[in-house]
Design an enzyme around this catalytic site. Structure first.
Site, PDB file in Angstrom:
ATOM      1  N   ALA A 116     -23.134  -5.901   2.189  1.00  0.00           N
ATOM      2  CA  ALA A 116     -23.141  -4.806   1.223  1.00  0.00           C
ATOM      3  C   ALA A 116     -22.317  -3.665   1.816  1.00  0.00           C
ATOM      4  O   ALA A 116     -22.766  -2.987   2.750  1.00  0.00           O
ATOM      5  CB  ALA A 116     -24.569  -4.348   0.950  1.00  0.00           C
ATOM      6  N   GLY A 142     -26.397   4.735   3.589  1.00  0.00           N
ATOM      7  CA  GLY A 142     -26.499   3.291   3.785  1.00  0.00           C
ATOM      8  C   GLY A 142     -27.038   2.600   2.560  1.00  0.00           C
ATOM      9  O   GLY A 142     -27.078   3.167   1.461  1.00  0.00           O
ATOM     10  N   ASN A 143     -27.459   1.361   2.740  1.00  0.00           N
ATOM     11  CA  ASN A 143     -28.018   0.578   1.644  1.00  0.00           C
ATOM     12  C   ASN A 143     -29.143  -0.301   2.181  1.00  0.00           C
ATOM     13  O   ASN A 143     -29.425  -0.309   3.383  1.00  0.00           O
ATOM     14  CB  ASN A 143     -26.929  -0.240   0.944  1.00  0.00           C
ATOM     15  CG  ASN A 143     -26.216  -1.182   1.897  1.00  0.00           C
ATOM     16  OD1 ASN A 143     -26.802  -2.139   2.404  1.00  0.00           O
ATOM     17  ND2 ASN A 143     -24.940  -0.903   2.161  1.00  0.00           N
ATOM     18  N   ARG A 144     -29.763  -1.056   1.307  1.00  0.00           N
ATOM     19  CA  ARG A 144     -30.983  -1.785   1.654  1.00  0.00           C
ATOM     20  C   ARG A 144     -30.746  -3.222   2.128  1.00  0.00           C
ATOM     21  O   ARG A 144     -31.698  -3.980   2.338  1.00  0.00           O
ATOM     22  CB  ARG A 144     -31.928  -1.815   0.448  1.00  0.00           C
ATOM     23  CG  ARG A 144     -32.423  -0.441   0.017  1.00  0.00           C
ATOM     24  CD  ARG A 144     -33.303  -0.542  -1.204  1.00  0.00           C
ATOM     25  NE  ARG A 144     -34.456  -1.405  -0.958  1.00  0.00           N
ATOM     26  CZ  ARG A 144     -35.207  -1.952  -1.906  1.00  0.00           C
ATOM     27  NH1 ARG A 144     -34.897  -1.740  -3.174  1.00  0.00           N
ATOM     28  NH2 ARG A 144     -36.232  -2.705  -1.605  1.00  0.00           N
ATOM     29  N   SER A 145     -29.507  -3.625   2.336  1.00  0.00           N
ATOM     30  CA  SER A 145     -29.252  -5.012   2.723  1.00  0.00           C
ATOM     31  C   SER A 145     -29.830  -5.301   4.108  1.00  0.00           C
ATOM     32  O   SER A 145     -29.584  -4.575   5.071  1.00  0.00           O
ATOM     33  CB  SER A 145     -27.754  -5.284   2.728  1.00  0.00           C
ATOM     34  OG  SER A 145     -27.499  -6.613   3.157  1.00  0.00           O
TER      35      SER A 145
END
Length: 405
Positions: free
Chosen positions: A275, A208-211
């Site tokens: 994102a 995943g990502n930090r958005s």
């Protein structure tokens, strides 16, 4: 510290005004509550006085030496009427001054925000719609009501938006003036993606990502306040849905891709603020991959996901505006804007909103600063400021480039 007048008219949604009052005072504002006599049937004056620290009265005969019916409006930086009933909207449109609140409205030189709440039939009645049009023509902001459960078993448009949404939009007006919520998106359909996609490795883990989705949420909230029909394709966002917005929840990049293609076919504006993962695992394990077991992988092969923004650009219909987002950092090869301009040229979108995410900036933060790059050359910096104010600046740029509805 700003001076806010919180007008409260006589509807059952008046109980939410206490929560809105709390939000204003916790933000450091000096709030004077001016209820109608009907409002005090729902919430007592003592509640408003305790939460605001200021006296509460409904008529023009109290505090006569202060000339309150003139001074309160003259000294305000913002007036918010929440809830604004059909009766209050009618009296305000007619220029009545038969209680302290309507007198205050006539003397206010600051932005005025009406937040309607009433039964659906009352909201849709031609008389109410004419009154709303009159108030907007005179420069007041009249937010669209939320859709949802009303008094009793009925549901529909007419519900008061949640205090968190009203407080966020009020902050936009305080910072940017009434034009920040101009109804310039009325009649337009916009589709916004927000959040961050997650690509599963096994039933427990994912890439995943930090958005956080906060900027996308702000874009949706402000667009709805400015009159747009809004669809929000939300990837793994743990936030309450903004009022007046239809949310389509998704998880993976492929789910987001399918939803964006389906929803954007008849959209006037498409905004890709989510994102989206560039890669996903080539395969997903059916059971949790355990350490020190025969199933522990030495590596995780990845495959490339589709470029959703580039596909939307390729398939856009005539007149449709496509806006991309870029979370960038500088490196040894180039700075943030150089990388962003290359991305804008590569993607082919009309506008690219650039975030500098170096050193943990932006993700999960309340404030933001962006640069909006245009395919035809101009660049505009917006911020720093709260993400709703940034959203208002982005929509002003977009609205200037779209045909009137």
């Amino acid at each position: 510290m700003s001076r806010i007048v919180l007008g409260v008219s006589g509807g059952v949604a008046a109980y939410k005004a206490a929560l809105l009052l709390r939000a204003f005072t916790e933000a450091g504002h000096d709030v004077r509550v001016v209820p109608t006599p009907g409002a005090l049937h729902f919430v007592g004056a003592a509640t408003f006085e305790a939460l605001s620290g200021n006296p509460v009265t409904t008529d023009v005969w109290s505090d006569v030496p202060e000339v309150a019916h003139v001074r309160i409006g003259q000294e305000a930086d913002l007036v918010v009427v929440a809830p604004a009933t059909a009766d209050l909207l009618a009296r305000a449109a007619a220029g009545r001054a038969d209680d302290l609140l309507t007198a205050t409205l006539l003397t206010a030189h600051c932005p005025v925000v009406f937040v309607p709440a009433m039964h659906t039939e009352m909201w849709l009645h031609p008389a109410t719609q004419d009154n709303v049009a009159t108030l907007r023509r005179r420069g007041s902001i009249v937010l669209p009501p939320a859709v949802g459960r009303l008094t009793g078993p009925d549901s529909g448009p007419g519900r008061l938006p949640e205090p968190v949404d009203v407080a966020a939009l009020a902050a936009v007006v305080l910072a940017g003036g009434a034009s920040a919520l101009a109804p310039d998106l009325a009649g337009r359909r916009v589709v916004i993606s927000a959040g961050g996609t997650r690509e599963p490795l096994d039933p427990v883990r994912y890439l995943g990502n930090r958005s956080s989705g906060m900027q996308g949420w702000a874009l949706a909230r402000v667009a709805a306040a400015r009159g747009a029909e809004v669809v929000l394709v939300a990837a793994n966002v743990d936030l309450a849905a903004p009022f007046g917005v239809r949310v389509v929840p998704v998880g993976t990049a492929e789910e987001l891709r399918e939803a964006m293609h389906a929803e954007s076919r008849d959209a006037d504006v498409v905004v890709m603020s989510a994102a989206v993962a560039d890669f996903r695992p080539a395969s997903v394990a059916g059971a949790k991959m355990k350490k020190d077991s025969a199933g522990e992988p030495d590596s995780v092969p990845l495959v490339r996901n589709a470029d959703v923004l580039a596909e939307l650009v390729t398939k856009r219909r005539p007149g449709q505006l496509v806006v991309g987002f870029a979370a960038e950092t500088g490196d040894a090869d180039a700075d943030v804007l150089t990388h962003a301009r290359a991305k804008l040229a590569r993607k082919g979108c009309d506008l690219l909103v650039v975030n500098d995410v170096s050193a943990g900036q932006v993700f999960g933060k309340a404030d933001n600063t962006v640069v909006v790059l245009a395919a035809d050359g101009p660049a505009a910096e917006i911020g720093p400021g709260p993400k709703d104010l940034i959203a208002a600046g982005i929509w002003t740029t977009i609205a200037a480039r779209t045909a009137p509805a």
